[in-house]
Motif scaffolding. Structure first.
Motif, short mmCIF file in Angstrom:
data_model
loop_
_atom_site.label_atom_id
_atom_site.label_comp_id
_atom_site.label_asym_id
_atom_site.label_seq_id
_atom_site.Cartn_x
_atom_site.Cartn_y
_atom_site.Cartn_z
N UNK A 80 46.29 37.54 47.27
CA UNK A 80 46.01 36.50 46.29
C UNK A 80 45.65 37.06 44.93
N UNK A 81 46.50 37.94 44.39
CA UNK A 81 46.25 38.52 43.08
C UNK A 81 46.48 37.45 42.01
N UNK A 82 45.78 37.58 40.91
CA UNK A 82 45.89 36.61 39.83
C UNK A 82 47.33 36.52 39.34
N UNK A 83 47.73 35.30 39.06
CA UNK A 83 49.14 35.01 38.83
C UNK A 83 49.69 35.70 37.60
N UNK A 84 48.85 35.93 36.57
CA UNK A 84 49.33 36.59 35.36
C UNK A 84 49.77 38.02 35.67
N UNK A 85 48.96 38.75 36.42
CA UNK A 85 49.31 40.12 36.77
C UNK A 85 50.53 40.16 37.68
N UNK A 101 46.37 46.80 32.95
CA UNK A 101 47.22 47.93 32.55
C UNK A 101 47.16 49.04 33.59
N UNK A 102 45.95 49.35 34.09
CA UNK A 102 45.82 50.40 35.10
C UNK A 102 46.62 50.06 36.35
N UNK A 103 46.50 48.82 36.81
CA UNK A 103 47.18 48.42 38.04
C UNK A 103 48.69 48.43 37.84
#
Length: 691
Positions: free
Chosen positions: A273-278, A484-486
């Motif tokens: 469930x990662x944030x949709x923007x990323x 950015x890191x991810x």
């Protein structure tokens, strides 16, 4: 990608079940490796010719050295003119037929072995999910099984050179030949369904909101990474730090290795469930830069036949733009035509056309792919943008059942294709001479250059924040340093990069100093490293960086932007294009199904079939005939009520769950009871409450 296993799934982790799976895998592979080559020889018996009617059969040949009665012994052994040549030609033709038969049989066994590895991959991945073991992702399991299978066959063939064509018609050696990563098979059968599903099932609003950074990463970022990786490998080779590689070969390698393939990362992101923007930026970059890398590597090969001067470089840039723009236009045109066809055909008004709607979607998409390929453009770019346009416009003209069916169908096909790619990738580890004088120094240098090349994520993120997201009136927040890191870490390499390297090796594009082999070896080793190491640790990174949505989080509904605040493209789409291509008017909300949580749509496929049966014209006519008495006829209102009837209370709940997924079944039951089981009134009430 999968729901959490039910409580009964723990039995899969029992010692008996684990032992059963391991024994089945070992037994299957051992069976293939030991018994296939021992199959009975299928060579045909020698051809015999029956004597013609009235002609006596020829006598048996006399023993060597014996003369027939009346024959001159001096004439023995004299060849008959033309006889030996015809006999040898017949023998050669028979051997060729036998060899072709052996090849076909070996190919079938290779397909069987690949599909068995596919099934075992899903079982093992499910087991790892049930015990919460994230360090060997599904892609890693598939690669590992492919390597084990190919390794056993490689050992059974006596460790023969994978590049040598089998001379003794050995099934095992033919299977090793079939395990090679074939570029045409990959580009025609495996990659198109993956790319199309990515475009068709995308979150449209999130993708288009982040279109600027996505395009910067995919186009300029891939181009920058090509020169960083290619230049780093070239100068390191010239300095004696690694295998020396030519300038054009180094740029070709830089282009193909810049194609990211974060299937594992996206699967983990979706499950956690990662944030949709990323998610949308990682997804958009990976899909787009695959197409860019394919076109760019093809363009660079033009310099093999012409010098790299200013004119040829300009021609190459123009060729790249022509291929990409032409393919994009083909995909967009096919997508727009499909939307208009669906609008005018009114297929969504006929419940029995559910499957026709779905089949036509696939037919039009693949027509776009083959049109681009026939024009020597990029079919991958065409089918990607065809899927995006279909998601934007065509899907709005589908019935609710067809929307759900196409989303699930294309997802199933894409899942099978992408898992097969990783099995195929593992088999290539022994089907190609990967471990024969491997250029480990080049692998190390290229890996460092890949990490450096991925730094373009920071560069273009800062540009996006400074130019588009720094204003107080900006709707979207700036891209955070954590994002950015991810994204930098998510640059896994996979099937697309190795497919380009494999076709370059098979065509011997760079034969000098074995550059093609060095590129092939380096590409596969880097792909394996990123899949196992980076893919295995992404779960811990995602949990530790705070990029996950909180439990119970629901995506907020998109706010309707007033017409006067829209840019000219959005205004043109909202006022002109969308009403022309779909059944929506200019007053309707755009992208009205983007806020649907696809993970919450757990309505079984049987509900689609059940709804189709109840609402089909034949079923309606049957209900009318069954309910019409023999006396006086019914009124128009009574006939209308009869046509609307026939569905049980729970069937209506299933139908409402598809239309209003944001509400629970209990809430829908209360609303339906309040509306006296009138589904249409309940739907309007539910939509009003959800808003």
């Amino acid at each position: 990608r999968r729901a959490s296993p039910p409580s009964g799934a723990a039995s899969f982790g029992s010692p008996d079940m684990r032992l059963t799976v391991v024994c089945a895998l070992v037994a299957l592979l051992a069976c293939f490796a030991t018994n296939i080559d021992a199959a009975p020889n299928r060579s045909r018996p020698a051809a015999t010719t029956k004597p013609a009617k009235g002609v006596s059969p020829s006598p048996s040949p006399a023993p060597v050295g014996a003369a027939a009665e009346g024959e001159d012994p001096d004439q023995l052994g004299m060849p008959i003119a033309g006889f030996d040549g015809e006999e040898n030609e017949a023998d050669e033709m028979e051997k060729e037929l036998e060899q072709e038969e052996e090849e076909v049989v070996a190919l079938k066994w290779t397909i069987v072995l690949s599909l068995i590895c596919l099934v075992i991959t899903f079982l093992i991945a499910h087991y790892f999910e049930s015990i919460d073991f994230p360090y060997l992702p599904e892609a890693g399991v598939a690669v590992l099984l492919g390597m084990i299978a190919a390794g056993i066959f490689y050992a059974a063939s006596g460790g023969s050179d994978p590049e040598e064509v089998p001379e003794d018609n050995s099934n095992v050696e033919w299977m090793m030949t079939d395990m090679k990563f074939d570029f045409e098979f990959f580009m025609i059968w495996l990659l198109p369904p993956i790319i199309f599903e990515a475009g068709y099932n995308m979150n449209r609003s999130a993708f288009f909101e982040n279109i600027v950074p996505t395009m910067l990463y995919a186009f300029l970022g891939t181009l920058l990474s090509t020169f960083v990786v290619g230049g780093g490998v070239y100068f390191a080779g010239g300095a004696g730090l690694c295998h020396p590689i030519g300038g054009l070969a180094s740029l070709f390698f830089g282009a193909l290795i810049s194609a990211t393939d974060p299937v594992t990362v996206l699967a983990v992101f979706q499950a956690l469930g990662v944030k949709v923007e990323l998610f949308s930026m990682v997804f958009g970059e990976s899909v787009m830069n695959d197409a860019v890398a394919i076109v760019l590597s093809r363009t660079l090969l033009q310099f093999k036949t012409q010098p790299a001067d200013g004119q040829s470089v300009g021609a190459a840039v123009l060729l790249f733009c022509q291929i990409f723009a032409g393919s994009l236009i083909i995909g967009v045109v096919y997508g727009l035509i499909s939307s208009y066809i669906y609008k005018k055909a009114h297929l969504s008004h006929h419940a029995d056309a559910l499957f026709v709607e779905s089949v036509m979607i696939a037919a039009i998409a693949w027509a776009a792919y083959y049109t681009a390929e026939a024009l020597e453009l990029s079919g991958i770019v065409a089918i990607l943008f065809c899927g995006i346009v279909m998601a934007k416009y065509t899907r709005d003209n589908l019935s609710e059942g067809a929307k759900e069916l196409t989303a699930r169908l294309f997802k199933c096909v894409a899942l099978m294709a992408e898992t097969f790619v990783f099995v195929y990738l593992g088999m290539a580890a022994f089907a190609f001479p990967i471990w024969d004088h491997t250029t480990w120094s080049m692998v190390l240098v290229a890996l460092v250059c890949c990490f450096v090349g991925r730094l373009h994520i920071y560069l273009f993120s800062f540009i996006t924040n400074a130019c588009f997201r720094s204003s107080p009136n900006s709707v979207l927040p700036p891209i955070s340093t954590t994002y950015m890191h991810v994204m930098w870490f998510s640059g896994l390499r996979g099937g697309v990069a190795f497919a380009i390297a494999a076709v370059g090796f098979q065509h011997k594009d760079f034969p000098n100093n074995n550059d093609s082999l060095a590129i092939l070896q380096t590409t596969l080793v880097i792909a394996l490293f990123t899949i196992f190491v980076m893919g295995g640790t992404i779960t811990d990174i995602a949990k530790s960086t705070g990029i996950l949505n909180p439990k119970g989080h629901k995506a907020p509904k998109l706010k309707k932007v007033p017409l006067e605040k829209m840019d000219w493209m959005s205004r043109f789409d909202h006022v002109t294009l969308r009403p022309f291509l779909t059944n929506h008017s200019a007053d309707d909300d755009d992208d009205d199904d983007d806020d649907v949580d696809h993970d919450a749509l757990r309505v079984a496929a049987v509900s689609i079939q059940r709804s189709w049966r109840y609402n089909s014209p034949s079923a309606k006519r049957a209900r009318v005939a069954a309910s019409t008495p023999s006396g006086p006829g019914k009124t128009a209102e009574e006939i209308k009520m009869t046509l609307q009837g026939g569905m049980s209370f729970e069937d209506k709940i299933d139908s409402l769950r598809v239309k209003v997924p944001s509400m629970s079944s209990d809430e829908l039951r209360k609303i339906l009871k309040q509306c006296n089981e009138d589904e249409e009134a309940a739907y309007k009430t539910a939509v009003g409450q959800s808003v």
